[in-house]
Enzyme design. Structure first.
Site, short mmCIF file in Angstrom:
data_model
loop_
_atom_site.label_atom_id
_atom_site.label_comp_id
_atom_site.label_asym_id
_atom_site.label_seq_id
_atom_site.Cartn_x
_atom_site.Cartn_y
_atom_site.Cartn_z
N TRP A 159 16.53 8.96 -43.68
CA TRP A 159 15.63 9.43 -42.72
C TRP A 159 16.03 10.63 -41.99
CZ3 TRP A 159 19.06 8.62 -38.65
CH2 TRP A 159 19.76 7.53 -38.47
N ASN A 160 17.52 10.84 -41.95
CA ASN A 160 17.97 11.94 -40.77
C ASN A 160 17.82 13.52 -41.06
OD1 ASN A 160 19.62 11.43 -43.18
ND2 ASN A 160 21.35 12.51 -41.99
N LYS A 183 11.11 8.79 -53.57
CA LYS A 183 10.88 7.76 -52.50
C LYS A 183 11.53 8.15 -51.09
CE LYS A 183 12.05 4.47 -50.74
NZ LYS A 183 11.98 4.24 -49.23
N GLY A 236 22.09 8.23 -48.95
CA GLY A 236 21.64 7.09 -48.12
C GLY A 236 23.16 6.28 -47.83
N GLY A 237 23.08 5.11 -47.30
CA GLY A 237 24.26 4.46 -46.67
C GLY A 237 25.04 3.82 -47.80
N GLU A 258 25.01 10.33 -52.77
CA GLU A 258 25.74 11.24 -51.35
C GLU A 258 25.49 10.09 -50.48
OE1 GLU A 258 26.87 14.09 -51.46
OE2 GLU A 258 25.94 15.01 -52.97
N LEU A 259 26.72 9.63 -49.97
CA LEU A 259 26.62 8.38 -49.09
C LEU A 259 27.21 8.57 -47.82
CD1 LEU A 259 27.89 6.05 -52.06
CD2 LEU A 259 25.48 6.66 -51.27
N CYS A 292 25.44 12.67 -41.99
CA CYS A 292 26.64 12.02 -42.66
C CYS A 292 28.02 12.85 -42.72
CB CYS A 292 26.18 12.04 -44.03
SG CYS A 292 25.70 13.67 -44.63
P1 NAD Z 1 19.55 3.90 -46.42
O1 NAD Z 1 20.93 3.57 -47.41
O2 NAD Z 1 19.32 2.73 -45.55
O3 NAD Z 1 18.38 4.29 -46.94
C1 NAD Z 1 18.28 5.33 -47.73
C2 NAD Z 1 17.18 5.36 -48.67
O4 NAD Z 1 17.31 4.53 -49.64
C3 NAD Z 1 15.71 5.03 -48.23
O5 NAD Z 1 14.66 5.72 -48.65
C4 NAD Z 1 15.73 3.56 -48.49
O6 NAD Z 1 14.49 2.96 -48.53
C5 NAD Z 1 16.24 3.37 -49.76
N1 NAD Z 1 16.64 2.14 -50.24
C6 NAD Z 1 17.37 1.45 -49.55
N2 NAD Z 1 17.81 0.26 -50.16
C7 NAD Z 1 17.42 0.54 -51.52
C8 NAD Z 1 17.43 -0.12 -52.73
N3 NAD Z 1 18.18 -1.19 -53.17
N4 NAD Z 1 16.96 0.73 -53.86
C9 NAD Z 1 16.54 1.86 -53.98
N5 NAD Z 1 16.18 2.52 -52.53
C10 NAD Z 1 16.73 1.92 -51.45
O7 NAD Z 1 19.94 5.02 -45.55
P2 NAD Z 1 19.59 5.68 -43.97
O8 NAD Z 1 19.90 4.47 -43.08
O9 NAD Z 1 17.91 6.07 -44.24
O10 NAD Z 1 20.37 7.03 -43.92
C11 NAD Z 1 21.54 6.77 -43.35
C12 NAD Z 1 22.89 6.94 -44.28
O11 NAD Z 1 22.38 7.93 -45.10
C13 NAD Z 1 23.98 7.23 -43.52
O12 NAD Z 1 24.81 6.25 -44.14
C14 NAD Z 1 24.65 8.59 -43.89
O13 NAD Z 1 25.87 8.71 -43.79
C15 NAD Z 1 23.72 8.62 -45.43
N6 NAD Z 1 23.58 9.94 -45.48
C16 NAD Z 1 24.40 10.62 -46.56
C17 NAD Z 1 24.21 11.97 -46.84
C18 NAD Z 1 25.10 12.91 -47.68
O14 NAD Z 1 24.93 13.78 -48.14
N7 NAD Z 1 26.46 11.97 -48.22
C19 NAD Z 1 23.35 12.66 -45.95
C20 NAD Z 1 22.52 11.91 -45.32
C21 NAD Z 1 22.69 10.74 -44.82
#
Ligand code: NAD
Length: 502
Positions: A159-160, A183, A236-237, A258-259, A292
């Site tokens: 979401w960020n 998604k 994501g995370g 990308e985490l 991130c």
């Molecule tokens: P999140 O991991 O909760 O969600 C990210 C996405 O994954 C969402 O669309 C979510 O619905 C989906 N998702 C969650 N569980 C899933 C599963 N089991 N299977 C498939 N899809 C699933 O992350 P968030 O809270 O939306 O974003 C914040 C995190 O993202 C932070 O940890 C941040 O560091 C990371 N991030 C990383 C980068 C990078 O480029 N390295 C960039 C931005 C954000």
């Protein structure tokens, strides 16, 4: 689309096969404006049936539709056209992002205005994907390689920075000739749905770009597992990333991740202090720390510690909280309720672990500029942090800075690397020798010297260690969406002994 917050809630459906599609279950969920703390739209809650329909549309487009036979040059032209359309709609897209994630219009506006560059860059690259003729060591044999698209890509985003991080996947995937099912985060779906419409307007055939909206566990998980998905591109995370990686492994799929990060921003005693203060601020309070690449571990050398920290705290005190749509605002609300709770719990953890609270340290509800929002957190700085404290090791993803003291270059590098993450690092010094040595020694995918939070379509981005797998941006990113085929043609007059390997 612009909708007043108090109007009847507009609905956003999924985007499948070049059109809006209502969810099979008929279910919707609300998306909330973090600044007003009120819902402003409803979004389709997609489940298995919707994901299957989207992947089928993408598979058909990949195998049978006009996309499958389009020349690479024509693909590039389409990418450039969508870049132009995004440029024309950048303000609208940015306003949608701010409404959903509460980040500053100054930040989201700049991101959306920059997006077209990715489509121009990868549009140019589309017809430069060249195989090779191999000077093969066999007589009467012609051998060459083709670099072919992987197939249907699942692009899953947080979401960020919804559109920026999606674009890092979409532009190279489409340039390679793949088709995509996106998604977006359940907290920020609307700008992605609007973006998908622009692809159709630009002339992309139906099914090349699809969007399913919904929750990670039901919509995202089904998408990752779908047998016709060849590759998962996830941001994501780290916990969700590990789950996605395991699920992708079950189907032996390609996966880029990308985490999270907990990046060291290192200030040496020969740095220009005022510049480094700005670098520290931009590393943690820009984007309300919800980035991130946040420089959330500030390493400061002994000799300048007191002077530097004093200047930093004074500067941070002036950060203006407010309406994220106001260009004068410097710190906006936190995007999601769970994130708000998580940030406050980490502030408590830091206090309990004995870190010294220098600024902020709690909710900011009711303070000047915060309006009706429930989700403001005070810009918070902890000094006297040791690298073993949880506040130094775990990603907070909010406006919380930990300051760690160090003696010399070796200790700075040791502290910087003593962590599970490796996304980015900052170095503040006037010594070129030190800049080169420390950049090399730090285990992170991106290192900035005397600057922070710079990214470009041209420069590879990705994590070391638990911060990720694979690279986005730059020429090499397109390889993440391609596979190599080796073609052997015999020019011999007859087939030799069939019992011997050729
Ligand atoms: P999140 O991991 O909760 O969600 C990210 C996405 O994954 C969402 O669309 C979510 O619905 C989906 N998702 C969650 N569980 C899933 C599963 N089991 N299977 C498939 N899809 C699933 O992350 P968030 O809270 O939306 O974003 C914040 C995190 O993202 C932070 O940890 C941040 O560091 C990371 N991030 C990383 C980068 C990078 O480029 N390295 C960039 C931005 C954000």
């Amino acid at each position: 689309m612009t909708v007043a917050d108090n109007a009847a809630l507009p609905r956003f459906d999924a985007w499948i096969g070049g059109q809006t599609v209502a969810p099979a279950s008929g279910a919707y969920f609300e998306t909330v404006n973090p600044y007003t703390s009120r819902p402003w739209a409803e979004v389709a809650r997609c489940g298995e049936a919707d994901v299957d329909a989207a992947v089928d549309a993408a598979w058909t487009a990949f195998t049978k539709g006009p996309w499958a036979t389009l020349s690479a040059t024509a693909r590039g032209a389409l990418l450039r056209r969508v870049g132009d359309l995004i440029a024309a709609h950048a303000d609208e897209l940015a306003a949608m992002e701010v409404r959903d994630n509460g980040k500053l219009i100054s930040e989201m506006g700049a991101q959306c205005a920059y997006l077209p560059q990715w489509y121009y860059y990868y549009g140019g690259l589309a017809d430069k994907i060249e195989g090779a003729v191999i000077p093969i060591d066999k007589p009467d044999t012609f051998n060459y390689t083709l670099h072919e698209p992987l197939g249907v890509v699942a692009a899953i985003t947080p979401w960020n920075s919804p559109l920026l991080l999606l674009t890092w996947k979409l532009a190279p995937a489409l340039a390679a000739g793949c088709t995509v099912v996106v998604k977006p985060s359940e907290f920020t779906s609307t700008s992605t749905l609007r973006l998908a419409e622009l692809f159709t307007e630009a002339g992309f055939p139906p099914g090349v770009v699809n969007v399913v909206t919904g929750f990670g566990a039901e919509c995202g998980a089904r998408l990752v597992e779908h047998p016709k998905v060849a590759k998962v591109a996830f941001t994501g995370g780290s916990d969700s990333g590990a789950r996605v990686y395991q699920a992708a492994a079950g189907g032996l799929k390609r996966c880029t991740l990308e985490l999270g990060g907990k990046s060291p921003n290192i200030v040496f005693d020969d740095a220009k202090l005022d510049d480094a203060v700005k670098g520290a601020i931009s590393g943690i309070f820009a984007a309300t720390g919800q980035t991130c690449i946040a420089g959330s571990r500030l390493l400061v050398q002994d000799g300048i510690y007191d002077a530097f920290v004093g200047k930093l705290v004074e500067f941070a005190k002036t950060a203006r909280m407010g309406d994220p749509m106001d260009r004068a605002t410097q710190v906006g609300p936190v995007t999601t309720p769970p994130q708000y709770e998580k940030i406050l719990s980490y502030i408590q953890v830091a206090k309990d672990d004995g870190a010294e609270l220098l600024l902020g340290g709690g909710p900011a509800k009711g303070q000047p500029g915060t309006g009706d929002s429930e989700y403001f957190v005070q810009p918070t700085i902890f000094g006297g942090v040791t690298n073993r404290m949880r506040i130094a090791q775990e990603e907070v993803f909010g406006p919380v800075l930990s300051i760690i003291r160090f003696k010399d270059d070796d200790e700075a590098v040791e502290i910087a690397n003593d962590i599970a993450f490796g996304l980015a690092a900052g170095i503040w010094t006037q010594s070129i020798k030190r800049a080169l040595a420390v950049s090399k020694a730090v285990r992170a995918g991106t290192v900035w010297v005397n600057t922070y939070r710079a990214v470009s379509f041209m420069s590879p981005f990705g994590g070391y260690k638990q911060s990720g797998i694979g690279r986005e941006n730059g020429i090499e990113a397109i390889n993440e969406y391609l596979q190599t085929k080796s073609v052997w043609i015999s020019t011999a007059d007859d087939v030799p002994n069939p019992f011997v390997m050729r």
